[in-house]
Design an enzyme around this catalytic site. Sequence first.
Site, PDB file in Angstrom:
ATOM      1  CD  GLU A 285      23.323  10.920   3.717  1.00  0.00           C
ATOM      2  OE1 GLU A 285      22.548  12.892   3.291  1.00  0.00           O
ATOM      3  OE2 GLU A 285      24.870  11.410   3.406  1.00  0.00           O
TER       4      GLU A 285
ATOM      5  CG  HIS B 100      15.971  14.288  -4.375  1.00  0.00           C
ATOM      6  ND1 HIS B 100      17.096  15.160  -5.476  1.00  0.00           N
ATOM      7  CD2 HIS B 100      17.326  15.250  -3.343  1.00  0.00           C
ATOM      8  CE1 HIS B 100      18.611  15.230  -5.106  1.00  0.00           C
ATOM      9  NE2 HIS B 100      18.321  15.814  -3.759  1.00  0.00           N
TER      10      HIS B 100
END
Length: 336
Positions: free
Chosen positions: A73, A142
Amino acid sequence: MSTQSRSGSGPAQTEEMTVREAIRLALREELERDEDVFVMGEDVGEFGGVFEVTGGLVEEFGEKRIRDTPISEAGFTGAAVGAAATGTRPVVEIMFSDFMGVCSEQIINQMAKNRYMFGGKTEMPVTVRTTEGGGMGAASQHSGTLHTWFAHFPGVMAVAPGTPRAAKGLLKSAIRSNDPVFVFENKMIYEQTGEVPLDEDYTIPLGQAKVEREGSDVTVVATQRMVGESLELAEDLEGDVSAEVIDLRSLYPLDTDTLVESVKKTGRLVIADESPLSYGTHAEVATRVMENAFFSLDAPIQRVGVADVHIPFSPELENEVLPHGSDVEAAIRRIV
């Protein structure tokens, strides 16, 4: 297929589709409209995205414009900052908002501050799409709802659509913006359906909330999944309590005028947002209303959200932590 009027224009052609399909349509239209637009992220190409939002786009636009990235990322978000600064319009997909801490330096110190640091001489037309929210047993790493954090940073904008129509219109505005915009998509409403304008120029201005249902007894300001839950509740309460439901849509900029106008009419406010209750979206909405409509309030403002805890893996515990329509009803009953 049906037709539906849009404010300020004639009848517009619409089609019923899911939130997922509305986002994909927005991406497709903007890729076709502007050759500088490209999509990048983990598994967005051949795999079609972890939630299948970008499915089929690589076949239409090729690997140069639908770019699979390494699992980094920090790396591809930094690349997007450079690409935006040099004239293109990257749309970055980060699988889960929980992962955005990995690329926070690129966001906080580069993306958000670039225009300011260069005295307004540069633009930063980068869009970041990410999913958030619990409900699928994906555990804490998540399942978080982090949109308040990013709405807090000067230099970036943040939106959180609650309907398919909003998903399309807000994403198109985000991609066309010359400043960074974060689009937070609640993963549990991808299958939610609704009428979506097919007009390729249909956009929703950033910073504009929408009254989804008019009412007279209480205002419910909701985001994402809680919009649908609040609308269903309002229908169930009809005849007993008249609830006005507003889809906040834009977290920053925030549409204070629409909120204040509604509260001045109803005199009561419930804020339903799937994020931790402390120091967040609930507090900002409440403060804006208190500052501008204090003497219109007939009861204390109520908040519905997640307690200051992480989202559990256990389905039973997760369901206990997450807000639901029943929590909104309980909040309404406390003040009506």
